[in-house]
Design a protein around this motif. Structure first.
Motif, short mmCIF file in Angstrom:
data_model
loop_
_atom_site.label_atom_id
_atom_site.label_comp_id
_atom_site.label_asym_id
_atom_site.label_seq_id
_atom_site.Cartn_x
_atom_site.Cartn_y
_atom_site.Cartn_z
N ALA A 162 0.85 -0.83 0.24
CA ALA A 162 -0.10 -0.24 0.29
C ALA A 162 0.43 1.13 -0.25
CB ALA A 162 -1.18 0.30 1.12
N LYS A 210 2.40 2.19 -3.56
CA LYS A 210 1.47 2.42 -4.20
C LYS A 210 1.32 3.77 -4.05
CE LYS A 210 -0.53 -2.13 -5.62
NZ LYS A 210 -1.52 -2.77 -6.82
N LEU A 211 0.97 3.89 -2.48
CA LEU A 211 0.82 5.76 -2.32
C LEU A 211 1.59 6.45 -2.77
CD1 LEU A 211 -1.56 4.70 1.04
CD2 LEU A 211 -2.29 5.66 -1.48
N VAL A 217 1.09 4.86 6.07
CA VAL A 217 -0.41 3.78 5.70
C VAL A 217 -1.23 3.85 7.23
CG1 VAL A 217 -0.61 1.75 5.18
CG2 VAL A 217 0.55 2.86 3.08
N LEU A 230 -7.83 4.95 5.92
CA LEU A 230 -8.10 3.52 5.53
C LEU A 230 -8.55 3.22 6.08
CD1 LEU A 230 -4.53 3.23 3.59
CD2 LEU A 230 -6.78 3.67 2.49
N LEU A 278 -7.46 2.50 -1.83
CA LEU A 278 -5.94 3.33 -2.42
C LEU A 278 -6.08 4.38 -3.87
CD1 LEU A 278 -3.43 0.55 -2.57
CD2 LEU A 278 -4.17 2.45 -0.45
N SER A 279 -7.40 3.78 -4.43
CA SER A 279 -7.64 4.84 -5.31
C SER A 279 -8.47 6.66 -4.65
CB SER A 279 -8.61 4.29 -6.08
OG SER A 279 -9.71 3.98 -5.82
N VAL A 302 -7.81 7.04 -1.84
CA VAL A 302 -6.78 7.85 -0.96
C VAL A 302 -6.33 8.78 -2.18
CG1 VAL A 302 -4.71 8.38 -0.20
CG2 VAL A 302 -6.73 6.25 0.62
N LEU A 303 -5.72 8.51 -3.39
CA LEU A 303 -5.38 8.86 -4.28
C LEU A 303 -6.35 10.02 -4.73
CD1 LEU A 303 -3.32 5.43 -5.71
CD2 LEU A 303 -2.33 7.98 -4.81
N ARG A 345 -5.66 13.11 -2.37
CA ARG A 345 -4.56 13.44 -2.54
C ARG A 345 -4.46 14.66 -4.11
NH1 ARG A 345 0.17 10.19 -0.41
NH2 ARG A 345 -0.81 10.06 2.23
#
Length: 179
Positions: free
Chosen positions: A132, A135-136, A143, A152, A167-168, A170-171, A174
């Motif tokens: 994770a 990826k972030l 994380v 999360l 994750l998508s 959170v991205l 951001r």
């Protein structure tokens, strides 16, 4: 399908005994049930003790052939078998039981096969902290902080605590695409 299984097991039992069956639904021993199903006798005995398979005679643990067919012994698995399916050891499976990801139903064969298979499919979308973080584009400590603060949601799985689909979101937050 049940009728086919009954016919198959009756034929295998007649072959095992070396004589034709005289009744429609014979009483069989745990050893015979184990041979018919291709499982160890301890597995059958464990299901009887756990109450998942009704014994018609307690002293000798006789089972009706129809009960054996209907109980679906293949619905249950041991902690070790679950570990193989989930890709973890016995202690990992026990942690999942403690965390509430799996429900134990007894001592010898405590787990429903379908529960384990569903969890295995779900875990495919779950990520480790390091995956994770990669990826972030952050470190694992960040994380971990996101899990603590609720950014999360924790999966309750110690080995894979992060839901991959989150994750998508959170991205997107951001990058400013979501308010």
């Amino acid at each position: 399908m049940v009728d086919e299984l009954v016919r198959e097991y009756r034929a295998r039992l007649a072959e095992l005994l070396g004589e034709p069956l005289m009744v429609d639904d014979p009483l069989i021993t745990t050893a015979q049930a184990a041979v018919l199903l291709g499982v160890p006798p301890l597995r059958v005995a464990g299901l009887i003790r756990a109450g998942h398979l009704p014994a018609r005679s307690r002293a000798h643990r006789r089972l009706l052939l129809s009960d054996v067919v209907q109980s679906g012994l293949d619905r249950w698995m041991s902690v070790t078998e679950a570990g193989v399916v989930l890709g973890v050891g016995d202690s990992g499976v026990r942690r999942m039981i403690t965390a509430g990801l799996l429900r134990a139903h007894g001592k010898l064969l405590p787990l429903r096969r379908t529960d384990v298979e569903v969890l295995a499919q779900l875990r495919e979308g779950w990520l480790t902290l390091s995956t994770a973080a990669t990826k972030l584009g952050v470190d694992a400590l960040e994380v971990h902080q996101m899990l603590r603060t609720g950014v999360l949601t924790h999966t309750c799985d110690v080995a894979r605590p992060v839901y991959g689909y989150e994750l998508s979101r959170v991205l997107a937050v951001r990058s400013g695409r979501v308010a």
